[in-house]
Design a protein around this motif. Structure first.
Motif, PDB file in Angstrom:
ATOM      1  N   HIS A 179      -0.799   6.359  -7.755  1.00 25.01           N
ATOM      2  CA  HIS A 179      -1.031   4.994  -8.190  1.00 25.01           C
ATOM      3  C   HIS A 179       0.014   4.043  -7.610  1.00 25.01           C
ATOM      4  N   THR A 180      -0.260   2.760  -7.744  1.00 25.87           N
ATOM      5  CA  THR A 180       0.613   1.712  -7.218  1.00 25.87           C
ATOM      6  C   THR A 180       1.503   1.152  -8.326  1.00 25.87           C
ATOM      7  N   ILE A 181       2.775   0.921  -8.007  1.00 20.89           N
ATOM      8  CA  ILE A 181       3.667   0.221  -8.929  1.00 20.89           C
ATOM      9  C   ILE A 181       3.459  -1.275  -8.723  1.00 20.89           C
ATOM     10  N   ASP A 182       2.989  -1.969  -9.749  1.00 21.49           N
ATOM     11  CA  ASP A 182       2.719  -3.395  -9.644  1.00 21.49           C
ATOM     12  C   ASP A 182       3.893  -4.250 -10.101  1.00 21.49           C
ATOM     13  N   ASP A 183       4.611  -3.787 -11.124  1.00 22.05           N
ATOM     14  CA  ASP A 183       5.698  -4.595 -11.656  1.00 22.05           C
ATOM     15  C   ASP A 183       6.541  -3.753 -12.597  1.00 22.05           C
ATOM     16  N   MET A 184       7.783  -4.144 -12.744  1.00 24.89           N
ATOM     17  CA  MET A 184       8.657  -3.576 -13.779  1.00 24.89           C
ATOM     18  C   MET A 184       9.705  -4.622 -14.106  1.00 24.89           C
ATOM     19  N   TYR A 185      10.009  -4.763 -15.393  1.00 21.70           N
ATOM     20  CA  TYR A 185      10.923  -5.821 -15.793  1.00 21.70           C
ATOM     21  C   TYR A 185      11.359  -5.607 -17.244  1.00 21.70           C
ATOM     22  N   VAL A 186      12.413  -6.319 -17.613  1.00 21.46           N
ATOM     23  CA  VAL A 186      12.866  -6.369 -18.998  1.00 21.46           C
ATOM     24  C   VAL A 186      12.534  -7.749 -19.537  1.00 21.46           C
TER      25      VAL A 186
END
Length: 333
Positions: A110-117
């Motif tokens: 799968h694709t990583i679209d976003d990651m954040y706090v």
């Protein structure tokens, strides 16, 4: 209290590490967005079955028995047949019993679209677009997009999974989480002290090929152990115990999910699902491998081919352009 969302290198594969307070989660996009690890460091508990000594290739080969894989489609299709309102598809029979088992989404990268706090939440978003570029498309030419959102807080893990029909035909909609809980999940604990509570309703009779006969069975004392929270989910063979889901209770309040308890420490793992999930099926690979799978399913095994009312079988479809989302939550009490 610390919060972070960042890339995590797992033996050459890019994963996602989420930290929120005492919880830590590892998400594996390379392995179908599997939650490959979920732990609470303060309580010293390791919730999901994992083995980080395995290679990415070994984990992909055993995607159904580690972590929290999302299945499209759930469980089995008899003889590989999948009948929709406007088509008939024939999936390969990859089950020794002569059925198609588990679909393919959990085996894709799968694709990583976003990651954040954001505030006191660590968030990761992944996705997969299924189209003619997928090797399975010749068998099942119904394009769709799968989107995952993982939100870790100091209370635990929230999960959402959205399917969108990108095709011009009807798309069968059935989802399942083949979640694998550790037993024991406490440091130094014993599987003999783990208890599982499942809010069971009707018990479904299965044929020799693990397909519903569409008959229900009287609940026995064994079945009531699930309902009463007395079931030891390991150290015995649990082989596809299938029930209609009902409402549970947690600390005097309605709770739609299962509860796993360590009797010595009193720690409870609570696995809450949305009411789209209408069935529970329990399995533990013969019971001696220190894990068990209480799997929520939106439809019954082989639902596309069953003769019963869709309101009973759980069978449903997405029209072109239509989306549907399931939500789940894992927390500790």
């Amino acid at each position: 209290m610390s919060f972070s969302a960042k890339n995590y290198d797992f033996k050459g594969e890019t994963c996602i590490e989420l930290i929120a307070g005492d919880f830590r989660a590892l998400i594996a996009p390379f392995n179908g967005s599997n939650v490959m690890k979920l732990e609470n460091t303060a309580l010293n508990i390791d919730i999901l079955r994992n083995d980080l000594s395995l290679s990415p290739e070994e984990l992909k080969a055993a995607a159904e028995v580690y972590g929290m894989p999302t299945l499209y489609l759930p469980n089995r299709l008899s003889h590989g047949d999948l009948k929709t309102s406007d088509a008939m598809y024939h999936f390969p029979c990859n089950d020794p019993l002569g059925n198609h088992l588990h679909g393919f989404l959990h085996k894709r990268c799968h694709t990583i679209d976003d990651m954040y706090v954001e505030g006191e939440s660590a968030v990761a978003k992944t996705s997969y677009v299924y189209d003619e570029n997928d090797e399975f498309f010749e068998t099942f030419p119904v394009s769709f997009k799968a989107e995952f959102v993982f939100t870790l807080t100091a209370d635990g893990l929230d999960y959402s999974f959205t399917l969108t029909n990108l095709s011009k035909v009807q798309m069968p909609y059935g989802v399942c989480n083949h979640i694998a809980f550790k037993a024991p999940f406490t440091n130094g604990g014993s599987g003999a002290n783990v208890r599982l509570q499942v809010p069971i309703g009707d018990k479904w009779e299965l044929s020799d090929t693990c397909i519903p006969t569409e008959k229900t069975l009287p609940l026995t004392r064994y079945d009531m152990m699930y309902k009463e929270g007395d079931m030891v989910p390991v150290l015995q063979d649990i082989d596809n115990d299938l029930y209609t889901a009902e409402m549970n209770e947690l600390d005097g309040k309605p709770f739609y999910g299962v509860i796993v308890t360590d009797k010595v420490t009193g720690v409870r793992i609570c696995y809450e699902v949305c009411d789209v999930m209408k069935y529970w099926i329990m399995w533990n690979d013969h019971g001696m491998k220190e894990f068990f799978c209480p799997e929520p399913m939106s439809w019954n095994i082989d639902a596309p081919n069953l003769s019963g009312d869709p309101a009973v079988t759980g069978y449903t479809e997405l029209a072109p352009g239509e989306s549907k989302t399931v939500t789940e939550r894992i927390f500790v009490r």
